[in-house]
Motif scaffolding. Structure first.
Motif, PDB file in Angstrom:
ATOM      1  N   ALA A 153       0.842  -1.209   0.000  1.00 18.12           N
ATOM      2  CA  ALA A 153       0.000   0.000   0.000  1.00 18.12           C
ATOM      3  C   ALA A 153       0.871   1.251   0.000  1.00 18.12           C
ATOM      4  O   ALA A 153       0.583   2.235  -0.708  1.00 18.12           O
ATOM      5  N   PHE A 154       1.952   1.214   0.794  1.00 19.10           N
ATOM      6  CA  PHE A 154       2.852   2.377   0.845  1.00 19.10           C
ATOM      7  C   PHE A 154       3.515   2.604  -0.510  1.00 19.10           C
ATOM      8  O   PHE A 154       3.632   3.732  -0.984  1.00 19.10           O
ATOM      9  N   ASN A 155       3.946   1.495  -1.130  1.00 15.32           N
ATOM     10  CA  ASN A 155       4.543   1.618  -2.462  1.00 15.32           C
ATOM     11  C   ASN A 155       3.524   2.140  -3.473  1.00 15.32           C
ATOM     12  O   ASN A 155       3.876   2.870  -4.414  1.00 15.32           O
ATOM     13  N   GLY A 156       2.250   1.758  -3.266  1.00 14.54           N
ATOM     14  CA  GLY A 156       1.207   2.205  -4.188  1.00 14.54           C
ATOM     15  C   GLY A 156       1.017   3.712  -4.174  1.00 14.54           C
ATOM     16  O   GLY A 156       0.852   4.348  -5.226  1.00 14.54           O
ATOM     17  N   ILE A 157       1.057   4.315  -2.980  1.00 21.34           N
ATOM     18  CA  ILE A 157       0.837   5.781  -2.921  1.00 21.34           C
ATOM     19  C   ILE A 157       2.088   6.566  -3.283  1.00 21.34           C
ATOM     20  O   ILE A 157       2.011   7.732  -3.626  1.00 21.34           O
ATOM     21  N   THR A 158       3.284   5.925  -3.160  1.00 23.41           N
ATOM     22  CA  THR A 158       4.523   6.640  -3.519  1.00 23.41           C
ATOM     23  C   THR A 158       4.904   6.423  -4.984  1.00 23.41           C
ATOM     24  O   THR A 158       5.802   7.112  -5.481  1.00 23.41           O
ATOM     25  N   SER A 159       4.245   5.462  -5.659  1.00 22.63           N
ATOM     26  CA  SER A 159       4.597   5.205  -7.061  1.00 22.63           C
ATOM     27  C   SER A 159       4.112   6.316  -7.976  1.00 22.63           C
ATOM     28  O   SER A 159       4.672   6.529  -9.048  1.00 22.63           O
ATOM     29  N   LEU A 178       3.362  10.118  -7.214  1.00 22.37           N
ATOM     30  CA  LEU A 178       3.304  11.173  -6.196  1.00 22.37           C
ATOM     31  C   LEU A 178       2.327  12.284  -6.559  1.00 22.37           C
ATOM     32  O   LEU A 178       1.682  12.869  -5.678  1.00 22.37           O
ATOM     33  N   LEU A 179       2.213  12.607  -7.859  1.00 21.53           N
ATOM     34  CA  LEU A 179       1.290  13.678  -8.248  1.00 21.53           C
ATOM     35  C   LEU A 179      -0.156  13.292  -7.927  1.00 21.53           C
ATOM     36  O   LEU A 179      -0.912  14.100  -7.371  1.00 21.53           O
ATOM     37  N   ARG A 180      -0.516  12.046  -8.244  1.00 23.33           N
ATOM     38  CA  ARG A 180      -1.871  11.595  -7.947  1.00 23.33           C
ATOM     39  C   ARG A 180      -2.123  11.581  -6.437  1.00 23.33           C
ATOM     40  O   ARG A 180      -3.166  12.024  -5.955  1.00 23.33           O
ATOM     41  N   THR A 181      -1.132  11.115  -5.687  1.00 23.02           N
ATOM     42  CA  THR A 181      -1.275  11.096  -4.216  1.00 23.02           C
ATOM     43  C   THR A 181      -1.376  12.506  -3.657  1.00 23.02           C
ATOM     44  O   THR A 181      -2.187  12.784  -2.756  1.00 23.02           O
ATOM     45  N   PHE A 182      -0.566  13.414  -4.208  1.00 28.14           N
ATOM     46  CA  PHE A 182      -0.596  14.809  -3.727  1.00 28.14           C
ATOM     47  C   PHE A 182      -1.976  15.435  -3.934  1.00 28.14           C
ATOM     48  O   PHE A 182      -2.509  16.099  -3.038  1.00 28.14           O
ATOM     49  N   LEU A 183      -2.556  15.213  -5.108  1.00 27.75           N
ATOM     50  CA  LEU A 183      -3.872  15.797  -5.389  1.00 27.75           C
ATOM     51  C   LEU A 183      -4.940  15.208  -4.471  1.00 27.75           C
ATOM     52  O   LEU A 183      -5.846  15.910  -4.004  1.00 27.75           O
ATOM     53  N   THR A 184      -4.828  13.912  -4.187  1.00 26.29           N
ATOM     54  CA  THR A 184      -5.799  13.296  -3.279  1.00 26.29           C
ATOM     55  C   THR A 184      -5.651  13.840  -1.860  1.00 26.29           C
ATOM     56  O   THR A 184      -6.626  14.171  -1.181  1.00 26.29           O
ATOM     57  N   VAL A 185      -4.381  13.916  -1.405  1.00 29.68           N
ATOM     58  CA  VAL A 185      -4.118  14.458  -0.057  1.00 29.68           C
ATOM     59  C   VAL A 185      -4.594  15.901   0.042  1.00 29.68           C
ATOM     60  O   VAL A 185      -5.139  16.330   1.070  1.00 29.68           O
ATOM     61  N   LEU A 186      -4.419  16.657  -1.049  1.00 31.61           N
ATOM     62  CA  LEU A 186      -4.808  18.070  -1.035  1.00 31.61           C
ATOM     63  C   LEU A 186      -6.306  18.236  -0.765  1.00 31.61           C
ATOM     64  O   LEU A 186      -6.711  19.127  -0.005  1.00 31.61           O
ATOM     65  N   LEU A 224     -10.194   4.246  -7.831  1.00 32.88           N
ATOM     66  CA  LEU A 224     -10.741   3.503  -8.971  1.00 32.88           C
ATOM     67  C   LEU A 224      -9.793   3.566 -10.170  1.00 32.88           C
ATOM     68  O   LEU A 224      -9.579   2.569 -10.874  1.00 32.88           O
ATOM     69  N   VAL A 225      -9.206   4.749 -10.378  1.00 30.84           N
ATOM     70  CA  VAL A 225      -8.230   4.888 -11.460  1.00 30.84           C
ATOM     71  C   VAL A 225      -7.015   4.004 -11.181  1.00 30.84           C
ATOM     72  O   VAL A 225      -6.478   3.340 -12.080  1.00 30.84           O
ATOM     73  N   ALA A 226      -6.591   3.981  -9.902  1.00 31.52           N
ATOM     74  CA  ALA A 226      -5.423   3.175  -9.539  1.00 31.52           C
ATOM     75  C   ALA A 226      -5.690   1.701  -9.774  1.00 31.52           C
ATOM     76  O   ALA A 226      -4.816   0.960 -10.243  1.00 31.52           O
ATOM     77  N   VAL A 227      -6.907   1.244  -9.471  1.00 29.23           N
ATOM     78  CA  VAL A 227      -7.253  -0.166  -9.678  1.00 29.23           C
ATOM     79  C   VAL A 227      -7.192  -0.506 -11.160  1.00 29.23           C
ATOM     80  O   VAL A 227      -6.668  -1.561 -11.564  1.00 29.23           O
TER      81      VAL A 227
END
Length: 440
Positions: free
Chosen positions: A21-27, A29-37, A340-343
Motif C-alpha cells: 500500500a505504501f509503495n502504491g501511494i509513492t509510485s 506522487l502527483l496523484r497522491t498529492f492531489l488526493t491528499v490536497l 478507482l483509477v489506480a485499480v
C-alpha cells in the motif's frame, strides 16, 4: 502451535499488504498529492472555521462574565418608573439571596480636566459595594467608603486605562482631578478588565452615586445592581423581585425566574415611586414603551445572558463545522475516484499477486490501507494548515482558537470518509479473477 502459525502468517501478510500500500501511494506522487490536497483542505476548513466560532464564543462569554457573576440588573425603561436611592440598600435586607446592591447613575462624556489637559469621559456613580458586586478589585489605593457616599464626598476611583494615561503608568492615587468643574481626590485605581470587557469600565471614572447625582441633577435613579453569592440565590432573588415588581407596576412577562414557590412570603418594597402608568399622548415619543411593546421595567440575570450567549455561539460553531465538513465529503469522493483509477491502472499487478497466491482479503486490505494512508497524511497537513489559518485570523484582531473538538471532528470525518470511499475500489480490485486480470 497451529494457532500461533496462523497468527504469524496473518501478521506477515498484513505487513506485506501495508508495504504494498505504501509503495502504491509513492509510485505516483502527483496523484497522491492531489488526493491528499482534497482531504487537507477539508480538514483545514473544519479546524479554522470551528476555531473562529469557538474564539467568538469564548470572547462573547468572557465579555458577559466580566460584568460580574450572579448579578441582577433592575432597569427602568419608562420615565414614570424610577427608584429612590435608598431602595437599593434595602434590597439586601428585604430580598432573600441578595447580598449587595447599589443604585447606578450614568453620566456620559462629562468634562474632565487633568492639570492642563481637558477631555470628556464617562462617569459611573455607585455605592461602596461596587467591587463586590462586579468582582472588580482595586489594584492601587482603596475604594471609597459608605461615609464618602453619605457625605457626597468628591472622591474618585479611576478605571485602569484612565489611571495609566495620567502619569504614564505611575499610580495617581492622592492626586486631584477636576470633574464637571469640581476637584475630586483620586482614592483608588481599578484592576484591568481588558478591551471591550466590563462595559468598558477601564475607560471610566467611578464616583459615589450621590456625587454623580449632583452632576446629573437627578433626584432618583433608573438602574439598580444586585449581587447574590450563588446562582441559586440569584434565581431565588429573581423570583421575588419579579413577583414584587409585577404587582407593583404591572410587569413580568420578560422575567424568567425559576420555579416559583407558592408558599413564599412576599417582601414589600415601599420605596418604589408609584406613579400612574398611562399611555403617553404622543405616540412618536421615544419614551413610549407601551406603544413599542416594551416592559416599563426589566429584571435581568447576567447568568442567564451568559448561558444564552454560550448556547447561541455553540450552535454557530457547529453550523460552521457542518458547512466545512461538506468539503471533507468532497475530498472522500476524490479518494474514491483516484482509487478507482489506480485499480484500473494496476490490473496486471493485481493479476500477478493473485497468481502468486495472494487472497482477496490481502488485496482488500492493501487498497483500504492506501485510502487510510492518504486520509492520515491529509489530516496532518490539514491540521497544520488550519492552525496556521487561525493564527493569521488572530493577528487581524479576531478571536480564534484551535479547539480540540474541531480536530477530533475533522480527523474523525476524514478517516471515516477515506475508509468509506475506499471500500468500493478495494472490493473491485480484490474481486478480479487472476486470469482476467493477467489478460488486461
Amino acid at each position: 502451535m497451529k494457532n500461533k502459525g496462523k497468527i504469524t502468517s496473518a501478521l506477515i501478510r498484513l505487513k506485506f499488504s501495508a508495504e504494498m500500500a505504501f509503495n502504491g501511494i509513492t509510485s505516483n506522487l502527483l496523484r497522491t498529492f492531489l488526493t491528499v490536497l482534497g482531504i487537507a483542505i477539508g480538514v483545514a476548513a473544519v479546524v479554522s472555521l470551528m476555531g473562529i466560532g469557538e474564539g467568538a464564543r469564548k470572547s462573547i462569554v468572557a465579555q458577559f462574565e466580566s460584568l460580574g457573576q450572579n448579578v441582577i440588573v433592575i432597569k427602568s425603561n419608562a420615565e414614570n418608573v424610577r427608584f429612590k436611592t435608598d431602595e437599593a440598600e434595602g434590597l439586601a435586607e428585604r430580598i432573600t439571596g441578595v447580598e449587595y446592591a447599589t443604585p447606578v447613575v450614568y453620566k456620559e462624556e462629562a468634562p474632565i480636566r487633568w492639570r492642563r489637559d481637558e477631555s470628556e469621559l464617562d462617569i459611573l456613580g455607585v455605592n461602596q459595594y461596587y467591587s463586590q458586586i462586579k468582582d472588580h478589585p482595586v489594584v492601587s489605593g482603596n475604594f471609597f467608603t459608605s461615609l464618602h457616599v453619605k457625605q457626597r464626598s468628591p472622591v474618585a476611583v479611576l478605571g485602569f486605562n484612565v489611571a495609566n494615561s495620567l502619569l504614564n503608568g505611575r499610580s495617581p492615587v492622592g492626586q486631584t482631578i477636576k470633574i464637571d468643574g469640581i476637584n475630586y481626590r483620586i482614592v483608588g485605581v481599578l484592576g484591568e478588565k481588558g478591551e471591550g470587557n466590563g462595559d468598558n469600565i477601564d475607560n471610566k471614572i467611578v464616583i459615589p452615586f450621590t456625587s454623580a447625582m449632583k452632576i446629573t441633577k437627578a433626584l432618583d435613579v433608573e438602574e439598580i445592581w444586585a449581587k447574590s453569592n450563588t446562582a441559586e440565590d440569584a434565581e431565588l432573588a429573581m423570583v421575588q423581585l419579579g413577583r414584587i415588581y409585577k404587582r407593583q407596576i404591572g410587569i413580568g412577562n420578560n422575567i424568567k425566574p425559576g420555579q416559583e414557590d407558592e408558599n413564599e412570603e412576599e417582601m414589600p418594597i415601599d420605596d418604589v415611586i408609584e406613579e400612574p402608568v398611562e399611555e403617553p399622548e404622543n405616540p412618536d415619543d421615544s419614551t413610549n414603551v407601551f406603544e413599542k411593546g416594551e416592559e416599563p421595567l426589566t429584571i435581568t440575570s447576567l447568568n442567564n445572558l451568559v448561558e444564552e450567549a454560550d448556547q447561541a455561539n455553540r450552535i454557530m460553531s457547529v453550523l460552521l463545522g457542518g458547512i466545512a465538513a461538506v468539503s471533507l465529503l468532497v475530498g472522500g469522493i476524490g479518494i474514491m475516484n483516484i482509487m478507482l483509477v489506480a485499480v484500473t491502472e494496476r490490473t496486471s499487478e493485481i493479476g500477478v499477486r493473485r497468481a502468486l497466491g495472494a487472497k482477496q482479503e490481502d488485496l482488500l486490505i492493501q487498497f483500504l490501507l492506501e485510502a487510510v494512508y492518504v486520509s492520515i497524511i491529509g489530516c496532518v497537513v490539514g491540521i497544520i494548515l488550519g492552525a496556521w489559518a487561525v493564527t493569521v485570523v488572530s493577528r487581524y484582531g479576531l478571536s480564534a482558537v484551535v479547539s480540540l473538538d474541531s480536530i477530533r471532528i475533522a480527523v474523525g470525518v476524514a478517516l471515516c470518509s477515506g475508509l468509506l470511499f475506499g471500500v468500493y475500489p478495494a472490493i473491485n480490485a480484490s474481486s478480479l479473477p487472476p486470469v482476467e486480470a493477467l489478460k488486461r
